[in-house]
Scaffold this active site. Structure first.
Site, PDB file in Angstrom:
ATOM      1  N   LYS A  70       0.840  -1.201   0.000  1.00 38.29           N
ATOM      2  CA  LYS A  70       0.000   0.000   0.000  1.00 38.29           C
ATOM      3  C   LYS A  70       0.878   1.255   0.000  1.00 38.29           C
ATOM      4  O   LYS A  70       2.102   1.168   0.161  1.00 38.29           O
ATOM      5  CB  LYS A  70      -0.901   0.002   1.243  1.00 38.29           C
ATOM      6  CG  LYS A  70      -0.148   0.056   2.565  1.00 38.29           C
ATOM      7  CD  LYS A  70      -1.095  -0.020   3.742  1.00 38.29           C
ATOM      8  CE  LYS A  70      -0.317   0.040   5.063  1.00 38.29           C
ATOM      9  NZ  LYS A  70      -1.202  -0.013   6.237  1.00 38.29           N
ATOM     10  N   TYR A 106      13.266  31.961   3.938  1.00 40.44           N
ATOM     11  CA  TYR A 106      12.064  32.678   4.350  1.00 40.44           C
ATOM     12  C   TYR A 106      12.048  32.998   5.833  1.00 40.44           C
ATOM     13  O   TYR A 106      12.497  32.197   6.666  1.00 40.44           O
ATOM     14  CB  TYR A 106      10.817  31.844   4.015  1.00 40.44           C
ATOM     15  CG  TYR A 106      10.514  31.756   2.541  1.00 40.44           C
ATOM     16  CD1 TYR A 106      10.377  32.892   1.750  1.00 40.44           C
ATOM     17  CD2 TYR A 106      10.349  30.506   1.940  1.00 40.44           C
ATOM     18  CE1 TYR A 106      10.082  32.804   0.400  1.00 40.44           C
ATOM     19  CE2 TYR A 106      10.056  30.401   0.585  1.00 40.44           C
ATOM     20  CZ  TYR A 106       9.924  31.558  -0.176  1.00 40.44           C
ATOM     21  OH  TYR A 106       9.633  31.463  -1.512  1.00 40.44           O
TER      22      TYR A 106
END
EC number: 5.1.1.1
Length: 368
Positions: free
Chosen positions: A38, A264
């Site tokens: 999965k 940033y």
């Protein structure tokens, strides 16, 4: 291994084979093996990984959702595929591709029965999921009589397995809890099978269960994270080989003076002259902001370089002041040389989250 010229995820199929054979070596010869693929085979490449595991002889596959199972069928997987968390809206697609649903509630059972009866289908394979303490999904002990009553004499269904999921097999401090789960599973599965005169596969062990509770392997075991090289235990990790290596390159080097900022919000301010490297990978690739601000590191020329400032969408910056390097040099974010478990721990998370979170925009390269 080939050198990276961009951000890539290398998938080493020889390491996958090693892990599969190692886990198999812990089992009885007759015990079946279910490979969990999965979440894009835990962030790697579901088609390539599943085909390799099918070649190696795995008996079963498991995915979380129907869409994942359909993709495996399209890739050429012919072995049985268990869908662990199917939703009713996908039942027709599930049947079309002969996927096998986990039946975990009366709602799902009755809705699936209705579809089978409408299509006049008999003996469709299903898996009955019991909840023994994880408390996510599954029938409880109080549901046993009713579920037996519904299934008894029902020709639409064929129960091919009965299973449950252990909650803490990697934690030695929770051995009593785990043993209680196994005991409850024995009670529920035995009563279910005896009442219906069935002999389906029974399975409860995950990767850590295979390694720590091999006496409860029943007819089949399931392994996910172990196939990809991690065992939730440092001693086990030494025996496994991570199959995925996330690597990138140095795009640019910067010479910074004292009191200059990086990235940033000026989240990093130099205290003295520093050299930084900018790398073309960021939170859009799966390296979340929680890895920034000096918590986590990458490997450049065999040395660790801390991630500084905030992680950007497409870039991270690292401090390479003490590391001889140049633009274009290879950078390892995780892999055999730098464990995903160790990297994830720096951000207070787990290897599962890190490796399954690598974006599909990152190019996959396969090593046979």
């Amino acid at each position: 291994m080939p050198e990276a010229q961009e951000t890539v995820l290398e998938i080493d199929l020889k390491s996958l084979e090693h892990n599969y054979k190692y886990l198999r070596s812990k089992l009885k010869g007759e015990t079946k093996f279910l490979s969990v693929v999965k979440a894009a085979a835990y962030g790697s490449a579901p088609d390539i990984v599943a085909l390799k595991l099918q070649e190696l002889g795995t008996d079963y596959f498991a995915v979380a959702y129907v869409k994942e199972g359909v993709a495996l069928r399209h890739a050429g997987i012919t072995k049985p595929i268990l869908v662990l968390h199917p939703q009713a809206v996908n039942f027709e697609t599930l049947i079309e591709h002969y996927l096998e649903p986990s039946i975990y509630s009366f709602r799902i059972l009755n809705q699936f029965l209705a579809v089978l009866q409408e299509k006049a289908i008999d003996d469709y394979p299903i898996h009955i999921k019991f909840n023994t303490g994880l408390n996510r999904i599954g029938f409880g002990e109080k549901d046993l009589t009713e579920i037996i009553s519904i299934i008894q004499g029902e020709s639409s269904l064929s129960v091919v397995s009965v299973f449950s999921h252990l909650a803490a097999t990697e934690d030695k401090n929770e051995e009593k809890f785990t043993r209680n789960q196994i005991t409850l599973f024995e009670k529920l599965s035995s009563a279910f099978c005896t009442s219906l005169n069935l002999n389906p596969l029974r399975h409860i062990l995950n990767t850590s269960g295979i390694l720590n509770y091999a006496d409860a392997q029943y007819d089949m075991v399931r392994s996910g994270i172990g196939l990809y090289g991690y065992g939730n235990d440092s001693r086990v990790d030494e025996q496994l080989k991570p199959i995925a290596t996330l690597k990138t390159v140095i795009s640019q080097l910067h010479q910074l003076s004292e009191n200059e900022s990086v990235g940033y919000n000026r989240a990093f301010i130099t205290q003295k002259n520093r050299v930084t490297a900018t790398l073309p990978v960021g939170h859009a690739d799966g390296i979340g902001r929680q890895y920034g601000k000096g918590k986590t590191f990458v490997m450049i020329n065999g040395q660790l370089a801390p991630i500084i400032g905030n992680v950007c969408m497409d870039m991270i910056m690292v401090d390479v002041t003490e590391i001889p390097c140049k633009e274009g040099d290879e950078v390892i974010l995780f892999g055999p040389q730098l464990s995903a478990h160790k990297v994830a721990k720096t951000a207070n998370t787990i290897s599962y989250e890190l490796i399954t979170g690598i974006s599909q925009r990152v190019k996959r390269i396969y090593l046979p």
